[in-house]
Design a protein around this motif. Structure first.
Motif, PDB file in Angstrom:
ATOM      1  N   GLN A 194     -46.118  30.839 -14.987  1.00 48.96           N
ATOM      2  CA  GLN A 194     -46.683  29.498 -15.083  1.00 48.96           C
ATOM      3  C   GLN A 194     -47.856  29.432 -14.111  1.00 48.96           C
ATOM      4  OE1 GLN A 194     -43.888  26.285 -14.599  1.00 48.96           O
ATOM      5  NE2 GLN A 194     -45.380  24.720 -15.189  1.00 48.96           N
ATOM      6  N   ASN A 226     -48.265  25.075 -18.813  1.00 47.10           N
ATOM      7  CA  ASN A 226     -47.240  24.183 -19.334  1.00 47.10           C
ATOM      8  C   ASN A 226     -45.908  24.904 -19.491  1.00 47.10           C
ATOM      9  OD1 ASN A 226     -45.736  22.834 -21.775  1.00 47.10           O
ATOM     10  ND2 ASN A 226     -47.132  21.282 -20.957  1.00 47.10           N
ATOM     11  N   ASP A 227     -44.896  24.433 -18.798  1.00 49.77           N
ATOM     12  CA  ASP A 227     -43.591  25.094 -18.801  1.00 49.77           C
ATOM     13  C   ASP A 227     -42.936  25.068 -20.181  1.00 49.77           C
ATOM     14  OD1 ASP A 227     -41.317  26.323 -17.345  1.00 49.77           O
ATOM     15  OD2 ASP A 227     -40.297  24.448 -17.858  1.00 49.77           O
ATOM     16  N   LEU A 242     -44.517  27.702 -22.320  1.00 50.23           N
ATOM     17  CA  LEU A 242     -44.137  29.023 -21.820  1.00 50.23           C
ATOM     18  C   LEU A 242     -42.720  29.392 -22.278  1.00 50.23           C
ATOM     19  CD1 LEU A 242     -45.676  31.070 -20.030  1.00 50.23           C
ATOM     20  CD2 LEU A 242     -44.422  30.162 -18.077  1.00 50.23           C
ATOM     21  N   LYS A 243     -41.820  28.432 -22.261  1.00 55.16           N
ATOM     22  CA  LYS A 243     -40.442  28.683 -22.689  1.00 55.16           C
ATOM     23  C   LYS A 243     -40.376  28.984 -24.185  1.00 55.16           C
ATOM     24  CE  LYS A 243     -38.047  26.037 -19.109  1.00 55.16           C
ATOM     25  NZ  LYS A 243     -37.338  24.785 -18.771  1.00 55.16           N
ATOM     26  N   SER A 281     -46.338  19.369 -23.891  1.00 57.86           N
ATOM     27  CA  SER A 281     -44.882  19.254 -23.844  1.00 57.86           C
ATOM     28  C   SER A 281     -44.375  18.598 -25.117  1.00 57.86           C
ATOM     29  CB  SER A 281     -44.448  18.439 -22.621  1.00 57.86           C
ATOM     30  OG  SER A 281     -44.752  19.124 -21.427  1.00 57.86           O
TER      31      SER A 281
END
Length: 254
Positions: free
Chosen positions: A124, A100-101, A104-105, A33
């Motif tokens: 995810q 991991n969001d 992914l974004k 992150s």
């Protein structure tokens, strides 16, 4: 140590630290992150752009062609997914999966900005417990992600389950340099240069210290080959790239 014993250990490595098994995923999530926004820039700087050649070689070795279904695990910012999308065409599908969001974004936004739409799906997902049916994918790749997985044996089994019979898994990962002199130079670079670079570019020395440590804790080439065999893969081989700094392992499901 058997897989069963490994699975019941109360602690596990997080870089050079020992942490409770249930803590590792959260700690790894914090690292990625933190680095997501600068991930591509740092990859180019850290590897002097060579990571692009490693990934291109992986794609060339994948045998991906039109109409196939591909799973790109720990796909992050989508470098492999972008190329696979072009190769499978509109009749195929690529799933970019990452636990991991934030990563992914970043990957989704980058690929959409580049016009990669239609045959790519974003999920995810945890590599240890993939949310897909048995025998779904023709090809699975995981590039620079396996070393961050808590239970690597479980993840290898999960990937084997969702591969189609005849399908192949490709693991691109940092490994053990085969020349002692190269190993020494690589150690110096990893522990003296990378964290400083991470501080300057991403304002995060700690995450890049962990990444350097995680590379050293990852199984070497032969150990990973045996882990793949234990998970049920056949015809396993690997190629050392850049003197073994990186290795590409490939195995099949029959």
């Amino acid at each position: 140590m058997s897989d069963k014993q490994e699975n019941h250990k109360e602690s596990i490595d997080f870089g050079y630290q020992q942490v409770a098994r249930e803590q590792k995923k959260g700690l790894v999530a914090n690292v990625f992150s933190s680095v997501a926004a600068k991930y591509d820039v740092m990859n180019d700087l850290m590897s002097f752009g060579i990571h692009r050649l490693w990934k291109r070689y992986t794609i060339d070795c994948s045998g991906v062609r039109k109409g196939m279904k591909v799973l790109d695990i720990a796909g992050g910012t989508g470098d492999l997914t972008e190329q696979f999308s072009r190769r499978v065409g509109p009749e195929g599908e690529v799933v970019l999966a990452d636990i991991n969001d934030a990563m992914l974004k970043v990957g989704r936004d980058k690929l959409r900005d580049r016009g990669v739409i239609g045959n790519v799906r974003y999920v995810q997902a945890d590599a240890e417990e993939l949310p897909f049916d048995d025998n779904t994918f023709d090809v699975i790749t995981i590039a620079f992600g396996l070393r961050n997985v808590t239970d690597k044996a479980k993840a290898l089994g999960s990937m084997q389950r969702v591969l189609k019979p005849g399908g192949r898994l490709l693991i691109l990962e940092f490994s053990k340099p085969i020349a002692p002199v190269l190993n020494q130079a690589y150690d110096f670079y990893s522990f003296n240069v990378l964290p400083k670079m991470g501080q300057l570019v991403a304002n995060d020395a700690d995450s890049y210290q962990y990444l350097a440590e995680s590379i050293r804790m990852h199984p070497d080439q032969e150990t990973l080959k045996q882990m793949m065999a234990d998970a049920g893969y056949d015809n396993i081989d690997y190629q050392n790239l850049t003197g073994g700094i990186v290795a590409l392992h490939r195995g099949y499901k029959f």
